[in-house]
Design a protein around this motif. Structure first.
Motif, PDB file in Angstrom:
ATOM      1  N   CYS A   7       0.891  -1.202   0.142  1.00 57.85           N
ATOM      2  CA  CYS A   7       0.024   0.070  -0.140  1.00 57.85           C
ATOM      3  C   CYS A   7       0.897   1.237  -0.089  1.00 57.85           C
ATOM      4  O   CYS A   7       1.497   1.417   0.935  1.00 57.85           O
ATOM      5  CB  CYS A   7      -0.844  -0.090   1.164  1.00 57.85           C
ATOM      6  N   LEU A   9      -0.031   4.260   0.390  1.00 59.22           N
ATOM      7  CA  LEU A   9      -0.244   5.283   1.546  1.00 59.22           C
ATOM      8  C   LEU A   9       0.453   4.705   2.968  1.00 59.22           C
ATOM      9  O   LEU A   9       0.853   5.662   3.825  1.00 59.22           O
ATOM     10  CB  LEU A   9      -1.478   5.837   1.760  1.00 59.22           C
ATOM     11  N   CYS A  10       0.317   3.184   3.235  1.00 56.30           N
ATOM     12  CA  CYS A  10       1.319   2.980   4.419  1.00 56.30           C
ATOM     13  C   CYS A  10       2.450   3.094   4.192  1.00 56.30           C
ATOM     14  O   CYS A  10       3.367   3.641   5.182  1.00 56.30           O
ATOM     15  CB  CYS A  10       0.843   1.264   4.615  1.00 56.30           C
ATOM     16  N   HIS A  43      -4.200   1.535   8.016  1.00 51.36           N
ATOM     17  CA  HIS A  43      -4.721   0.988   6.836  1.00 51.36           C
ATOM     18  C   HIS A  43      -6.190   0.388   7.043  1.00 51.36           C
ATOM     19  O   HIS A  43      -6.446  -0.576   7.177  1.00 51.36           O
ATOM     20  CB  HIS A  43      -3.817  -0.161   6.468  1.00 51.36           C
ATOM     21  N   HIS A  84      -7.633   2.466   2.067  1.00 50.83           N
ATOM     22  CA  HIS A  84      -6.976   2.931   3.103  1.00 50.83           C
ATOM     23  C   HIS A  84      -7.448   4.543   3.147  1.00 50.83           C
ATOM     24  O   HIS A  84      -7.258   5.245   2.048  1.00 50.83           O
ATOM     25  CB  HIS A  84      -5.319   3.088   2.656  1.00 50.83           C
TER      26      HIS A  84
HETATM   27 ZN   LIG Z   1      -2.398   1.532   3.711  1.00 52.57          ZN
END
Ligand SMILES: [Zn+2]
Ligand SMILES: [Zn+2]
Length: 92
Positions: A7, A9-10, A43, A84
């Protein structure tokens, strides 16, 4: 929920302008849209209402500065990364 591998964004690998770096969220220009984006540090697609309210509050001064007083809106309809929570400040 634990961070999800793969991910972006993570991974939090933004190389763009960084406006805020908080335990609960971060705010940076979206690499794709080139507008400010707030990202929850979990998440999870559905923050509780108080969390969502804090994210709205956090990005508001950033967006007002970015758009220099022009209209903008909080867009948390997640198209590319639906699992997310994140929101863009888009031109209104
Ligand atoms: Zn994420
Ligand atoms: Zn974007």
């Amino acid at each position: 929920m634990s961070p999800s591998s793969g991910c972006e964004l993570c991974a939090d690998e933004s190389l763009t302008t960084r406006y805020a770096q908080e335990p609960e969220y971060w705010i940076a220009d979206c690499l794709v849209c080139r507008v400010p984006m707030v990202v929850w540090r979990r998440h999870d697609p559905s923050p509780p209402t108080p969390v969502r309210e804090r994210l709205v509050q956090a990005i508001t001064p950033v967006a007002e500065d970015f758009y220099r007083g022009a209209a903008w809106y909080y867009d948390d309809h997640m198209r590319k990364i639906p699992d997310h929570y994140h929101a863009h400040a888009r031109r209104g």
